[in-house]
Design an enzyme around this catalytic site. Sequence first.
Site, PDB file in Angstrom:
ATOM      1  N   LYS A  23       0.745  -1.163  -0.074  1.00 60.58           N
ATOM      2  CA  LYS A  23       0.111   0.025   0.131  1.00 60.58           C
ATOM      3  C   LYS A  23       0.955   1.295   0.048  1.00 60.58           C
ATOM      4  O   LYS A  23       0.527   2.387  -0.777  1.00 60.58           O
ATOM      5  CB  LYS A  23      -0.859   0.090   1.172  1.00 60.58           C
ATOM      6  CG  LYS A  23      -2.033  -1.045   1.246  1.00 60.58           C
ATOM      7  CD  LYS A  23      -2.688  -1.176   2.794  1.00 60.58           C
ATOM      8  CE  LYS A  23      -1.880  -1.000   4.000  1.00 60.58           C
ATOM      9  NZ  LYS A  23      -1.260  -2.280   4.490  1.00 60.58           N
ATOM     10  N   ARG A  99      -9.515   0.590   8.454  1.00 64.15           N
ATOM     11  CA  ARG A  99      -9.106  -0.758   8.862  1.00 64.15           C
ATOM     12  C   ARG A  99     -10.023  -1.614   9.485  1.00 64.15           C
ATOM     13  O   ARG A  99      -9.863  -2.843  10.022  1.00 64.15           O
ATOM     14  CB  ARG A  99      -7.843  -0.621   9.542  1.00 64.15           C
ATOM     15  CG  ARG A  99      -6.656  -1.357   9.082  1.00 64.15           C
ATOM     16  CD  ARG A  99      -5.318  -0.577   9.891  1.00 64.15           C
ATOM     17  NE  ARG A  99      -4.270  -1.532   9.889  1.00 64.15           N
ATOM     18  CZ  ARG A  99      -3.140  -1.106   9.454  1.00 64.15           C
ATOM     19  NH1 ARG A  99      -2.913   0.128   8.666  1.00 64.15           N
ATOM     20  NH2 ARG A  99      -1.911  -1.709   9.565  1.00 64.15           N
ATOM     21  N   ARG A 138      12.540  -6.301   5.794  1.00 64.10           N
ATOM     22  CA  ARG A 138      12.482  -4.747   5.531  1.00 64.10           C
ATOM     23  C   ARG A 138      13.448  -4.063   6.454  1.00 64.10           C
ATOM     24  O   ARG A 138      13.396  -4.185   7.704  1.00 64.10           O
ATOM     25  CB  ARG A 138      10.958  -4.354   5.518  1.00 64.10           C
ATOM     26  CG  ARG A 138      11.220  -2.807   5.420  1.00 64.10           C
ATOM     27  CD  ARG A 138       9.748  -2.328   5.269  1.00 64.10           C
ATOM     28  NE  ARG A 138       8.604  -2.569   6.175  1.00 64.10           N
ATOM     29  CZ  ARG A 138       7.653  -2.169   6.103  1.00 64.10           C
ATOM     30  NH1 ARG A 138       7.045  -1.808   5.232  1.00 64.10           N
ATOM     31  NH2 ARG A 138       6.552  -2.616   7.144  1.00 64.10           N
ATOM     32  N   ARG A 171      11.458  -1.520  11.446  1.00 66.96           N
ATOM     33  CA  ARG A 171      10.568  -1.320  12.170  1.00 66.96           C
ATOM     34  C   ARG A 171      10.060  -1.951  13.155  1.00 66.96           C
ATOM     35  O   ARG A 171      10.407  -3.309  12.986  1.00 66.96           O
ATOM     36  CB  ARG A 171       9.049  -1.320  11.341  1.00 66.96           C
ATOM     37  CG  ARG A 171       9.106   0.145  10.603  1.00 66.96           C
ATOM     38  CD  ARG A 171       7.837   0.183   9.702  1.00 66.96           C
ATOM     39  NE  ARG A 171       6.316  -0.320  10.101  1.00 66.96           N
ATOM     40  CZ  ARG A 171       5.492  -0.385   9.238  1.00 66.96           C
ATOM     41  NH1 ARG A 171       5.434   0.080   8.157  1.00 66.96           N
ATOM     42  NH2 ARG A 171       4.427  -0.880   9.737  1.00 66.96           N
ATOM     43  N   ARG A 182       0.143  -8.922  13.558  1.00 67.56           N
ATOM     44  CA  ARG A 182      -0.367  -7.902  12.767  1.00 67.56           C
ATOM     45  C   ARG A 182      -1.485  -8.604  11.327  1.00 67.56           C
ATOM     46  O   ARG A 182      -2.392  -8.066  11.289  1.00 67.56           O
ATOM     47  CB  ARG A 182       0.735  -7.130  12.114  1.00 67.56           C
ATOM     48  CG  ARG A 182       1.239  -5.996  12.714  1.00 67.56           C
ATOM     49  CD  ARG A 182       2.695  -5.674  12.179  1.00 67.56           C
ATOM     50  NE  ARG A 182       2.421  -4.760  11.077  1.00 67.56           N
ATOM     51  CZ  ARG A 182       3.486  -4.400  10.243  1.00 67.56           C
ATOM     52  NH1 ARG A 182       4.681  -5.182  10.462  1.00 67.56           N
ATOM     53  NH2 ARG A 182       3.276  -3.820   9.152  1.00 67.56           N
TER      54      ARG A 182
HETATM   55  P1  AP5 Z   1       4.724  -1.486   1.951  1.00 68.46           P
HETATM   56  O1  AP5 Z   1       4.544  -0.911   0.859  1.00 68.46           O
HETATM   57  O2  AP5 Z   1       5.548  -0.655   2.864  1.00 68.46           O
HETATM   58  O3  AP5 Z   1       3.445  -2.175   2.556  1.00 68.46           O
HETATM   59  P2  AP5 Z   1       1.999  -1.607   3.431  1.00 68.46           P
HETATM   60  O4  AP5 Z   1       0.979  -2.172   2.608  1.00 68.46           O
HETATM   61  O5  AP5 Z   1       2.308  -0.318   3.457  1.00 68.46           O
HETATM   62  O6  AP5 Z   1       2.181  -2.622   4.441  1.00 68.46           O
HETATM   63  P3  AP5 Z   1       2.949  -2.085   5.974  1.00 68.46           P
HETATM   64  O7  AP5 Z   1       4.278  -2.662   6.044  1.00 68.46           O
HETATM   65  O8  AP5 Z   1       2.885  -0.314   6.009  1.00 68.46           O
HETATM   66  O9  AP5 Z   1       1.883  -2.684   6.899  1.00 68.46           O
HETATM   67  P4  AP5 Z   1       0.918  -1.921   7.713  1.00 68.46           P
HETATM   68  O10 AP5 Z   1       0.001  -1.584   6.882  1.00 68.46           O
HETATM   69  O11 AP5 Z   1       0.551  -3.009   8.954  1.00 68.46           O
HETATM   70  O12 AP5 Z   1       1.255  -0.813   8.460  1.00 68.46           O
HETATM   71  P5  AP5 Z   1       0.966   0.601   8.903  1.00 68.46           P
HETATM   72  O13 AP5 Z   1       1.892   1.668   9.048  1.00 68.46           O
HETATM   73  O14 AP5 Z   1      -0.599   1.044   7.911  1.00 68.46           O
HETATM   74  O15 AP5 Z   1       5.825  -2.795   1.533  1.00 68.46           O
HETATM   75  C1  AP5 Z   1       6.253  -3.813   2.515  1.00 68.46           C
HETATM   76  C2  AP5 Z   1       7.713  -4.242   1.975  1.00 68.46           C
HETATM   77  O16 AP5 Z   1       7.432  -4.835   0.754  1.00 68.46           O
HETATM   78  C3  AP5 Z   1       8.888  -3.092   1.654  1.00 68.46           C
HETATM   79  O17 AP5 Z   1       9.744  -3.620   1.855  1.00 68.46           O
HETATM   80  C4  AP5 Z   1       8.304  -2.962   0.207  1.00 68.46           C
HETATM   81  O18 AP5 Z   1       9.617  -2.765  -0.643  1.00 68.46           O
HETATM   82  C5  AP5 Z   1       8.133  -4.385  -0.441  1.00 68.46           C
HETATM   83  N1  AP5 Z   1       7.310  -4.452  -1.454  1.00 68.46           N
HETATM   84  C6  AP5 Z   1       6.035  -3.823  -1.628  1.00 68.46           C
HETATM   85  N2  AP5 Z   1       5.535  -4.143  -2.777  1.00 68.46           N
HETATM   86  C7  AP5 Z   1       6.315  -5.185  -3.405  1.00 68.46           C
HETATM   87  C8  AP5 Z   1       6.113  -5.993  -4.704  1.00 68.46           C
HETATM   88  N3  AP5 Z   1       5.282  -5.788  -5.499  1.00 68.46           N
HETATM   89  N4  AP5 Z   1       7.084  -6.814  -4.708  1.00 68.46           N
HETATM   90  C9  AP5 Z   1       7.987  -6.863  -3.764  1.00 68.46           C
HETATM   91  N5  AP5 Z   1       8.146  -6.348  -2.708  1.00 68.46           N
HETATM   92  C10 AP5 Z   1       7.247  -5.174  -2.577  1.00 68.46           C
HETATM   93  O19 AP5 Z   1       0.436   0.429  10.352  1.00 68.46           O
HETATM   94  C11 AP5 Z   1       1.323   0.236  11.603  1.00 68.46           C
HETATM   95  C12 AP5 Z   1       0.491   0.522  12.796  1.00 68.46           C
HETATM   96  O20 AP5 Z   1      -0.193   1.286  13.032  1.00 68.46           O
HETATM   97  C13 AP5 Z   1      -0.692  -0.791  12.836  1.00 68.46           C
HETATM   98  O21 AP5 Z   1      -0.334  -2.221  13.157  1.00 68.46           O
HETATM   99  C14 AP5 Z   1      -1.637  -0.322  13.807  1.00 68.46           C
HETATM  100  O22 AP5 Z   1      -1.110  -0.438  15.187  1.00 68.46           O
HETATM  101  C15 AP5 Z   1      -1.491   1.198  13.593  1.00 68.46           C
HETATM  102  N6  AP5 Z   1      -2.337   1.682  12.766  1.00 68.46           N
HETATM  103  C16 AP5 Z   1      -2.275   2.050  11.443  1.00 68.46           C
HETATM  104  N7  AP5 Z   1      -3.383   2.554  10.836  1.00 68.46           N
HETATM  105  C17 AP5 Z   1      -4.441   2.295  11.794  1.00 68.46           C
HETATM  106  C18 AP5 Z   1      -5.853   1.996  11.706  1.00 68.46           C
HETATM  107  N8  AP5 Z   1      -6.514   2.756  10.471  1.00 68.46           N
HETATM  108  N9  AP5 Z   1      -6.582   1.698  12.722  1.00 68.46           N
HETATM  109  C19 AP5 Z   1      -5.830   1.475  13.729  1.00 68.46           C
HETATM  110  N10 AP5 Z   1      -4.592   1.226  14.001  1.00 68.46           N
HETATM  111  C20 AP5 Z   1      -3.816   1.702  12.743  1.00 68.46           C
HETATM  112 MG    MG Z   2       2.708   1.141   4.980  1.00 67.19          MG
END
Ligand code: AP5
Ligand code: MG
Length: 229
Positions: A23, A99, A138, A171, A182
Amino acid sequence: MILLTTSTGAKHIILLGAPGAGKGTQATVLSELQDIPHVSSGDLFRDNLKRETPLGLQAKSYMEKGELVPDDVTVAMVHDRLNQPDCDSKGVILDGFPRTVEQARALGKVLQQDGKKIDLVVYIQVPEDVLVQRLTGRWICRACQTVYHTLHNPPRTAAECDACGGELYQRSDDRPETVQNRLNVYFEQTLPLVDFYQEKGLLREMDGQQDIETVGTALLEVIQAKQPR
Ligand code: AP5
Ligand code: MG
């Protein structure tokens, strides 16, 4: 991902997918290409955590365990960001929000009040074993935020950024035990959004297992077509 349009022509896009689905990766590129602000709820929480604000301190314990921050706190934070002028005029690419079904309902109400609506949801699908591998490998540069992967994109020098020489860090929620939680939380609390938006006729599914560029191209086609299935 969800595409919303308003009477002003602003686009509102939300990425939907598991942790590690890509994402953030896709939203960053899309934001530049389409000139639409990228709003990541996770980045907003991490920024608050870094600045040790009351919101950041409130979110800390949930994030470290891989649990969701309570809906009321999250909705208020994202709502504030959506009210800023850039989002108001250009729309938004939302990443990691909504989410839960409750967050999705709250978002729908907020948008409706502003005369906006959701037009399209794109769900980026990636198998669980690939998600685990992406997240646990990562590493990120503290200085310039460049992302590396121990297997697929390792830095030339261990723990040092190729681009700026900055220190690389993992992270805290990318440790294996937290990654599994997660994912469990995602399957229980976020996956119901697929049905939620499908029932509204808004959902488009996308294979997120292809390389980053291929996923990006497919995503752009979906957005430009603006054609919910
Ligand atoms: P990346 O693009 O970073 O993936 P992502 O989908 O953004 O996932 P995240 O790792 O950010 O996880 P998340 O959604 O749980 O975290 P968030 O910050 O929202 O890619 C991941 C890896 O894969 C990278 O190394 C990238 O290079 C690689 N990659 C990507 N695409 C690829 C491809 N096509 N091929 C190969 N490699 C690829 O949330 C963190 C925390 O915050 C949550 O756990 C929660 O505690 C809190 N939080 C955030 N939002 C909420 C909410 N709405 N409600 C409640 N709590 C929340
Ligand atoms: Mg993300």
